[in-house]
Every structure is written in structure tokens, then in C-alpha cells.
Design a protein around this motif. Structure first.
Motif, PDB file in Angstrom:
ATOM      1  N   PHE A 102       4.709 -13.309   4.837  1.00  0.00           N
ATOM      2  CA  PHE A 102       4.850 -12.111   4.396  1.00  0.00           C
ATOM      3  C   PHE A 102       5.288 -11.888   3.375  1.00  0.00           C
ATOM      4  O   PHE A 102       6.017 -12.818   2.967  1.00  0.00           O
ATOM      5  N   PRO A 133      10.297  -2.316   1.933  1.00  0.00           N
ATOM      6  CA  PRO A 133       9.915  -2.966   3.989  1.00  0.00           C
ATOM      7  C   PRO A 133      10.882  -1.488   4.085  1.00  0.00           C
ATOM      8  O   PRO A 133      11.862  -1.072   3.158  1.00  0.00           O
ATOM      9  N   GLU A 162       2.457   5.572   4.507  1.00  0.00           N
ATOM     10  CA  GLU A 162       2.176   3.900   4.291  1.00  0.00           C
ATOM     11  C   GLU A 162      -0.016   4.072   4.460  1.00  0.00           C
ATOM     12  O   GLU A 162      -0.104   4.220   5.395  1.00  0.00           O
ATOM     13  N   TYR A 216       8.708   0.369  10.954  1.00  0.00           N
ATOM     14  CA  TYR A 216       9.344  -0.806  10.194  1.00  0.00           C
ATOM     15  C   TYR A 216       7.643  -1.510  10.292  1.00  0.00           C
ATOM     16  O   TYR A 216       6.842  -1.191  10.954  1.00  0.00           O
ATOM     17  N   SER A 217       6.920  -2.233   9.240  1.00  0.00           N
ATOM     18  CA  SER A 217       5.647  -2.383   8.971  1.00  0.00           C
ATOM     19  C   SER A 217       4.873  -3.372  10.220  1.00  0.00           C
ATOM     20  O   SER A 217       3.894  -2.730  10.791  1.00  0.00           O
ATOM     21  N   TYR A 218       6.088  -4.192  10.476  1.00  0.00           N
ATOM     22  CA  TYR A 218       5.711  -4.777  11.278  1.00  0.00           C
ATOM     23  C   TYR A 218       5.411  -4.391  13.135  1.00  0.00           C
ATOM     24  O   TYR A 218       4.181  -4.219  13.380  1.00  0.00           O
ATOM     25  N   PHE A 232       1.377  -8.495   5.333  1.00  0.00           N
ATOM     26  CA  PHE A 232       1.622  -9.480   6.195  1.00  0.00           C
ATOM     27  C   PHE A 232       0.707 -10.779   6.927  1.00  0.00           C
ATOM     28  O   PHE A 232      -0.216  -9.755   7.142  1.00  0.00           O
ATOM     29  N   PRO A 244      12.395  -7.989   7.000  1.00  0.00           N
ATOM     30  CA  PRO A 244      10.740  -8.500   6.707  1.00  0.00           C
ATOM     31  C   PRO A 244      11.713  -9.986   7.211  1.00  0.00           C
ATOM     32  O   PRO A 244      10.524 -10.975   8.660  1.00  0.00           O
ATOM     33  N   ASP A 270       2.468  -4.862   0.175  1.00  0.00           N
ATOM     34  CA  ASP A 270       2.793  -5.914   0.503  1.00  0.00           C
ATOM     35  C   ASP A 270       1.335  -6.367   1.145  1.00  0.00           C
ATOM     36  O   ASP A 270       0.435  -5.861   1.958  1.00  0.00           O
ATOM     37  N   GLN A 287      -2.539   1.861   5.356  1.00  0.00           N
ATOM     38  CA  GLN A 287      -2.487   0.396   5.845  1.00  0.00           C
ATOM     39  C   GLN A 287      -4.103  -0.218   6.290  1.00  0.00           C
ATOM     40  O   GLN A 287      -5.001   0.526   6.580  1.00  0.00           O
ATOM     41  N   CYS A 328       6.662  -8.717   1.374  1.00  0.00           N
ATOM     42  CA  CYS A 328       7.056  -7.193   1.689  1.00  0.00           C
ATOM     43  C   CYS A 328       7.983  -6.695   0.499  1.00  0.00           C
ATOM     44  O   CYS A 328       9.142  -6.695   1.149  1.00  0.00           O
TER      45      CYS A 328
END
Length: 366
Positions: free
Chosen positions: A203, A208, A294, A3-5, A189, A213, A187, A296, A205
Motif C-alpha cells: 500500500f 488515509p 474519493e 476508510y479506503s480499505y 492498495f 493503513p 494513493d 476510486q 496511502c
């Protein structure tokens, strides 16, 4: 995909090496709507990104730009990931999925507002700074055929959706996020440094990948990453880098996963956590399975000092990967999740569930 976090954690060690590639802050002047078509075209040409990955962005008509085909999987998975220096022009990449994506995001924000956006008071000023940067500077300057400024720069126009917004950010950060969310498909954060470490302060998002999120808002990085296998190997380095990253310095990375859902909004069903029950080698619908990647980016806002982590999500049918002759490489990468320095990723990413069917499909002829 992690997950993105959690993907913050995968930035760190390689980012430390990439930190020497600091770039000058890029503040493009927006193109007034009164400029001629030739002037706009010349400005767009001057703003084109230099990298191969972003080469399609040089086309003036977004409808002609095919999504980039990213294939970042490796034979062995390591929690320390290779990074590249990134140009500011790569912060927001647009392709022919743009209109469909932003209209879908508008519906997602209407139906799942509390899940896909949030901000605590410490993040309100950062959200407003991001809004001003995107609408008043970056988008009209980088993509002048799609976005322009009117009424002496006080109004932003999206020529694709025919929406207009004030370039002055709304007082309510969630209203600001709503505008951003239906203007770009990326998205984001936002984090701020505290005495205890970096804190998640806001955030947006809509895409997700296997997590809610909203449950991460107001948490420190070390607490956000608690479920991530082998996070303790990189946590301290991550905090050190976040303290050092400068405004105008951009780095990028690619993060891949396999998802059994042909959807961008997937707040559950991707990861397997410590106490989760799951079925090993379950039957999956290959037509719905996607390689999820993703793109990033990491940088810092100059005024508020908030660290921003924007990312764009790509979904590729497995058939595309197989037709490209890359089935064996993806199989090796899936099996490689059990190797390297974070073998827990094989279970965490859900490969114990979908791995058998996916690998059999990729290995099969025809």
C-alpha cells in the motif's frame, strides 16, 4: 468517509453488474523528448478521456485545470454502490492542485513512512510492475507536457518538480513507492489472491481517512473489513468479483464522507468503532469541516495479476456545497446514513458527533 480499505466492500454488488464493460488494455507509447510540440499536442489530444468528469484533463496546461466538483451523496445510504465503467485515461487525473499535493506527499512520506507505505514479500513484484507502468508508459503517454522520457527511455522527468528517476524500478519496493508518491497524488492498495481470499500485499496511502493503513497490511479482506457495518452482506460477492476482474478492465466509483479536519493525512478521528467513547453532538469548527470525496478505480496488473485499487481524494469546504444550493441534499444524505441497508454507518462515519452542527449550518440561510 469509510476508510479506503473498507471501500473495497462498497464496490462489490454493483461491480458485478459493471463487469461486462471490460476495456482493452491501454498501453500508450511514451513520447520521446525529441518530438515536436505539435506532435506532443496531437498525441495528448488523441489520449483525452471521453467522459464529462474527466473533460478538464484535455487541457494541456495542468495549471488551468480546476479540480472536478463531485457531489455523489444520495438521500438513502446503501452499502451496494452504483458503479460506472471507466476509461484507462481516467486512472490518474491531474488538476491545478498537483504541485502542492505532491510536495506535501513528499513531506508526509518522510515524516510518517511506516504509516503511509508498506509491502510484504508477496507484493514486491506488483509494486515494481506498477512503478514501470506509471513512469515508463502511462504518465509520459497520458500527460506529455508534464512528464517525458529521456536517454532512450531510461530516465523519467517530471517537468513540474524537475525531478528525474530511472524507469527501472528500485529493488526496494518502498523506494519505488516513494517515487510514485511524489509523482502522483493518488494513493493505491494492491491485493493478491490466496486460497483463503484476497490478501493485502502492499500500500501507498498518504491520505488515509480515519485509519492507520499499516495495520491492514498482510490481512485478508474479510479481516480488514471486520469493523465495517453490514459487511457480511457483500463479503462473498466481493471475493468472487476480485477473482474475475481482468487486466484492462476498469471500473470506478465515488465515496463521500464528512471530515472535521481540513487535512488529507488523517489516520485517526474519523470513525467510531464498537468500543470507542465519543461525545454526541459535539461542537465543531465549520470552517474546518470538509466534504471528502474519493474517486476510486479498480483494475488488475497484467503481469503479476495483482488487483490494484487507486484513488484520488478531494476536499471541499461546506461553504462551497451550500453556495451551490446543495445544502438540503447533503443534509438529507447525512440523515440517510441511518436508513438503507446499513444503518450502522451513521455512527461509524461519525455523524453522531458532527451531524447536528453540520446540518444546522447547511440548513441556515445566508
Amino acid at each position: 468517509m469509510i476508510y479506503s480499505y473498507a471501500a473495497f466492500g462498497l464496490f462489490v454488488v454493483a461491480i458485478l453488474a459493471a463487469s461486462r464493460y471490460g476495456l482493452k488494455a491501454w498501453r500508450p507509447k511514451a513520447i520521446p523528448s525529441s518530438h515536436s510540440r505539435d506532435e506532443k499536442a496531437r498525441y495528448s489530444a488523441e489520449s483525452r478521456p471521453e467522459t464529462v468528469e474527466a473533460g478538464a484533463q484535455s487541457k494541456l496546461n495542468w495549471k488551468d485545470v480546476e479540480p472536478v466538483k463531485f457531489r455523489p451523496f444520495k438521500s438513502t445510504y446503501y452499502i451496494t454502490m452504483a458503479l460506472q465503467a471507466s476509461a484507462p485515461s481516467e486512472l490518474i487525473l491531474i488538476d491545478n492542485n498537483y504541485e502542492e499535493r505532491v510536495l506535501e506527499r513528499r513531506k508526509t512520506m518522510e515524516n510518517h513512512k511506516s504509516t503511509v507505505m508498506g509491502a510484504i514479500p508477496a507484493g514486491h513484484d506488483a509494486v515494481r510492475e506498477l512503478y514501470s507502468f506509471l513512469l515508463a508508459e502511462y504518465l509520459p503517454g497520458r500527460h506529455p507536457s508534464m512528464f517525458s522520457l529521456e536517454q532512450d527511455g531510461s530516465v523519467f522527468r517530471n517537468h513540474v518538480t524537475n525531478q528525474t528517476f530511472s524507469t527501472t524500478p528500485p529493488a526496494d519496493p518502498l523506494e519505488a513507492f516513494k517515487v510514485i508518491g511524489e509523482t502522483v497524488e493518488d494513493d493505491v492498495f494492491l491485493l493478491k489472491e490466496t486460497d483463503e481470499g484476497h490478501l493485502s500485499v502492499a500500500f501507498l496511502c498518504c491520505h488515509p481517512a480515519g485509519f492507520d493503513p499499516s495495520t491492514k497490511l498482510g490481512k485478508l479482506l474479510k479481516d480488514i473489513h471486520e469493523p465495517v457495518p453490514s459487511y457480511e452482506k457483500i463479503g462473498p460477492s466481493m471475493e468472487r468479483f476480485f477473482r474475475k476482474v481482468k487486466a484492462g478492465q476498469f471500473v470506478k466509483r465515488l465515496n463521500w464522507s464528512i471530515t472535521t479536519q481540513n487535512k488529507l493525512f488523517t489516520p485517526s478521528g474519523t470513525h467510531i468503532y464498537e468500543k470507542d467513547a465519543f461525545q454526541v453532538d459535539e461542537k465543531v469548527d465549520i470552517d474546518q469541516v470538509r466534504l471528502r470525496v474519493e474517486l476510486q478505480t479498480l483494475t488488475r496488473l497484467p503481469k503479476t495479476g495483482a488487483v490494484i485499487f487507486p484513488f484520488k481524494t478531494y476536499l471541499y469546504p461546506l461553504k462551497d456545497v451550500k453556495d451551490e444550493g446543495l445544502g438540503p441534499q447533503l443534509v438529507e444524505a447525512i440523515e440517510g446514513l441511518q436508513k438503507g441497508n446499513a444503518p450502522g454507518m451513521f455512527k461509524y462515519k461519525g455523524a453522531v458527533r458532527w451531524g447536528r452542527d453540520v446540518c444546522e449550518y447547511l440548513k441556515a440561510s445566508g
